[in-house]
Scaffold this motif. Structure first.
Motif, PDB file in Angstrom:
ATOM      1  N   HIS A   1       8.832  21.160  30.079  1.00 41.53           N
ATOM      2  CA  HIS A   1       9.245  22.099  28.981  1.00 41.53           C
ATOM      3  C   HIS A   1       9.550  21.493  27.705  1.00 41.53           C
ATOM      4  O   HIS A   1       9.152  21.871  26.721  1.00 41.53           O
ATOM      5  CB  HIS A   1      10.517  22.863  29.576  1.00 41.53           C
ATOM      6  CG  HIS A   1      10.099  23.766  30.678  1.00 41.53           C
ATOM      7  ND1 HIS A   1      10.995  24.322  31.478  1.00 41.53           N
ATOM      8  CD2 HIS A   1       8.787  24.014  31.367  1.00 41.53           C
ATOM      9  CE1 HIS A   1      10.394  24.904  32.499  1.00 41.53           C
ATOM     10  NE2 HIS A   1       9.059  24.822  32.488  1.00 41.53           N
ATOM     11  N   VAL A   2      10.084  20.255  27.808  1.00 41.38           N
ATOM     12  CA  VAL A   2      10.426  19.645  26.496  1.00 41.38           C
ATOM     13  C   VAL A   2       9.148  19.203  25.673  1.00 41.38           C
ATOM     14  O   VAL A   2       8.861  19.531  24.461  1.00 41.38           O
ATOM     15  CB  VAL A   2      11.176  18.380  26.686  1.00 41.38           C
ATOM     16  CG1 VAL A   2      11.363  17.535  25.494  1.00 41.38           C
ATOM     17  CG2 VAL A   2      12.741  18.685  27.049  1.00 41.38           C
ATOM     18  N   LEU A   3       8.106  18.882  26.475  1.00 39.86           N
ATOM     19  CA  LEU A   3       6.891  18.524  25.960  1.00 39.86           C
ATOM     20  C   LEU A   3       6.255  19.617  25.405  1.00 39.86           C
ATOM     21  O   LEU A   3       5.625  19.632  24.348  1.00 39.86           O
ATOM     22  CB  LEU A   3       6.089  17.699  27.010  1.00 39.86           C
ATOM     23  CG  LEU A   3       6.402  16.389  27.315  1.00 39.86           C
ATOM     24  CD1 LEU A   3       5.435  15.837  28.548  1.00 39.86           C
ATOM     25  CD2 LEU A   3       6.356  15.324  26.118  1.00 39.86           C
ATOM     26  N   ALA A   4       6.445  20.817  25.901  1.00 34.65           N
ATOM     27  CA  ALA A   4       5.726  22.019  25.825  1.00 34.65           C
ATOM     28  C   ALA A   4       6.305  22.599  24.274  1.00 34.65           C
ATOM     29  O   ALA A   4       5.535  22.915  23.193  1.00 34.65           O
ATOM     30  CB  ALA A   4       5.949  22.892  26.451  1.00 34.65           C
ATOM     31  N   ASN A   5       7.683  22.285  24.258  1.00 30.80           N
ATOM     32  CA  ASN A   5       8.403  22.587  22.999  1.00 30.80           C
ATOM     33  C   ASN A   5       7.920  21.563  21.693  1.00 30.80           C
ATOM     34  O   ASN A   5       7.605  22.074  20.781  1.00 30.80           O
ATOM     35  CB  ASN A   5       9.932  22.520  23.169  1.00 30.80           C
ATOM     36  CG  ASN A   5      10.221  23.538  24.159  1.00 30.80           C
ATOM     37  OD1 ASN A   5       9.600  24.665  24.100  1.00 30.80           O
ATOM     38  ND2 ASN A   5      11.658  23.479  24.529  1.00 30.80           N
ATOM     39  N   ALA A   6       7.758  20.422  22.179  1.00 29.53           N
ATOM     40  CA  ALA A   6       7.304  19.465  21.083  1.00 29.53           C
ATOM     41  C   ALA A   6       5.978  19.670  20.392  1.00 29.53           C
ATOM     42  O   ALA A   6       5.567  19.383  19.429  1.00 29.53           O
ATOM     43  CB  ALA A   6       7.332  17.992  21.734  1.00 29.53           C
ATOM     44  N   LYS A   7       5.116  20.258  21.135  1.00 31.02           N
ATOM     45  CA  LYS A   7       3.786  20.601  20.790  1.00 31.02           C
ATOM     46  C   LYS A   7       3.868  21.611  19.436  1.00 31.02           C
ATOM     47  O   LYS A   7       2.932  21.533  18.674  1.00 31.02           O
ATOM     48  CB  LYS A   7       3.226  21.241  22.071  1.00 31.02           C
ATOM     49  CG  LYS A   7       1.563  21.461  21.796  1.00 31.02           C
ATOM     50  CD  LYS A   7       1.013  22.169  22.865  1.00 31.02           C
ATOM     51  CE  LYS A   7      -0.357  22.584  22.340  1.00 31.02           C
ATOM     52  NZ  LYS A   7      -1.437  23.332  23.714  1.00 31.02           N
ATOM     53  N   MET A   8       4.869  22.355  19.722  1.00 31.45           N
ATOM     54  CA  MET A   8       4.863  23.476  18.346  1.00 31.45           C
ATOM     55  C   MET A   8       5.136  22.979  17.168  1.00 31.45           C
ATOM     56  O   MET A   8       5.020  23.664  16.103  1.00 31.45           O
ATOM     57  CB  MET A   8       5.961  24.401  18.839  1.00 31.45           C
ATOM     58  CG  MET A   8       5.800  25.210  20.426  1.00 31.45           C
ATOM     59  SD  MET A   8       3.956  25.816  20.694  1.00 31.45           S
ATOM     60  CE  MET A   8       3.759  26.757  19.269  1.00 31.45           C
ATOM     61  N   ARG A   9       5.365  21.645  17.024  1.00 35.09           N
ATOM     62  CA  ARG A   9       5.638  21.208  15.733  1.00 35.09           C
ATOM     63  C   ARG A   9       4.325  20.987  15.060  1.00 35.09           C
ATOM     64  O   ARG A   9       4.215  20.853  13.846  1.00 35.09           O
ATOM     65  CB  ARG A   9       6.099  19.825  15.785  1.00 35.09           C
ATOM     66  CG  ARG A   9       7.380  19.549  16.118  1.00 35.09           C
ATOM     67  CD  ARG A   9       7.880  18.113  16.420  1.00 35.09           C
ATOM     68  NE  ARG A   9       6.910  17.374  17.384  1.00 35.09           N
ATOM     69  CZ  ARG A   9       7.090  16.132  17.800  1.00 35.09           C
ATOM     70  NH1 ARG A   9       7.878  15.422  17.348  1.00 35.09           N
ATOM     71  NH2 ARG A   9       6.473  15.415  18.790  1.00 35.09           N
ATOM     72  N   ASP A  10       3.235  21.182  15.654  1.00 32.43           N
ATOM     73  CA  ASP A  10       1.871  21.081  14.962  1.00 32.43           C
ATOM     74  C   ASP A  10       1.094  22.404  15.029  1.00 32.43           C
ATOM     75  O   ASP A  10      -0.078  22.522  14.717  1.00 32.43           O
ATOM     76  CB  ASP A  10       1.034  19.993  15.688  1.00 32.43           C
ATOM     77  CG  ASP A  10       1.803  18.568  15.746  1.00 32.43           C
ATOM     78  OD1 ASP A  10       2.200  18.334  14.721  1.00 32.43           O
ATOM     79  OD2 ASP A  10       1.624  17.943  16.750  1.00 32.43           O
TER      80      ASP A  10
END
Length: 285
Positions: A249-258
């Motif tokens: 889930h953290v990785l999915a959130n991190a993706k939203m920076r781009d």
């Protein structure tokens, strides 16, 4: 990254995306999973970690301290919060020292007054300024302050040194847009949005099942949950701190920076759960 960090009034910058830690560290059976989630976020370049002495009576801070111990402290942006009952007299420094010990650091990047209590604002501000002078915190802010609270704070000596206000904000809870959000921007104070993913309750189910949100999410090849985060991050002067104890889930959130929503899609999403056109009580959890 397509998002710029928030520019604070003291000349520093504040990360646009961070890691929330409410409820993390409280359950032994999920401790390692939650620790790994924080480590995963840091490795993905998420430097902001938000915690509080209230979370698990210090257990969240201990978890964060354990997770960050092998990383360069200068690469991190640590935020914690002091309880209202500890926000005056010598209590504030005592609480701060305990927080620093649990985190394994000698300073916080930002220290927040969790919500208003019985101590006069000028006393809390004086203690915050004292901690800045001692180098135990680099700057300070508040949490759960509505517009009237902020106006009162800025009238207190050194109250204008407040750099951020952390409040509940997501697509289904937009009351701050009526007056608090524009006021904060006008005064050059950043907004930290907690619960940007609308955690818990029936409202979250309404968001997840909305056909328009599903269509927009599909367009960007993201989930509706990620779309909720994109909605908050789209707004200038707002930083989002979603909580997750799961690395994926953290990785999915991190993706939203781009992934930046077009103005057209932002308006479409916004129209599904519009902001109120009148003053409302500040939502808190």
């Amino acid at each position: 990254m397509k998002y710029e960090d928030l520019k604070l009034k003291d000349g520093s910058t504040f990360p646009k995306l961070g890691l929330g830690t409410w409820y993390l560290g409280e359950t032994p059976s999920t401790y390692e999973e939650e620790k790994n989630a924080i480590i995963t976020g840091i490795k993905e370049g998420i430097k902001l970690i938000d915690t509080a002495e209230m979370y698990g009576n210090g257990l969240s801070e201990q978890l964060v301290g354990d997770a960050i111990k092998d990383f360069n402290r200068d690469d991190l942006y640590l935020v914690s919060k002091v309880l209202p009952s500890n926000a005056g007299g010598r209590k504030l420094e005592k609480s701060l020292d305990a927080t620093l010990k649990r985190l394994g650091t000698d300073h916080l990047d930002c220290y927040l007054y969790h919500w208003r209590g019985s101590f006069p604002l000028d006393e809390t501000v004086d203690r915050m300024e004292e901690m800045v002078e001692k180098g135990k915190i680099l700057r300070w802010g508040v949490s759960n302050f509505d517009t009237a609270d902020m106006e009162e704070l800025l009238e207190v000596p050194n109250g204008r040194n407040c750099v951020v206000n952390q409040v509940l904000y997501h697509l289904g809870s937009r009351g701050i847009e009526y007056d608090l959000l524009p006021y904060m921007k006008e005064e050059g104070i950043g907004v930290m949005a907690y619960c940007p993913l609308a955690q818990g309750g029936s409202l979250r189910r309404q968001l997840m099942s909305n056909a328009t949100l599903q269509e927009v999410a599909k367009k960007y090849d993201i989930s509706v949950m990620q779309l909720l985060l994109a909605f908050v991050m789209h707004i200038d002067n707002v930083s989002a701190i979603p909580r997750s104890g799961n690395a994926s889930h953290v990785l999915a959130n991190a993706k939203m920076r781009d992934i930046v929503l077009s103005d057209e899609d932002y308006k479409l999403v916004s129209s599904q759960f519009p902001a109120p056109n009148h003053k409302t009580f500040l939502d808190v959890v």
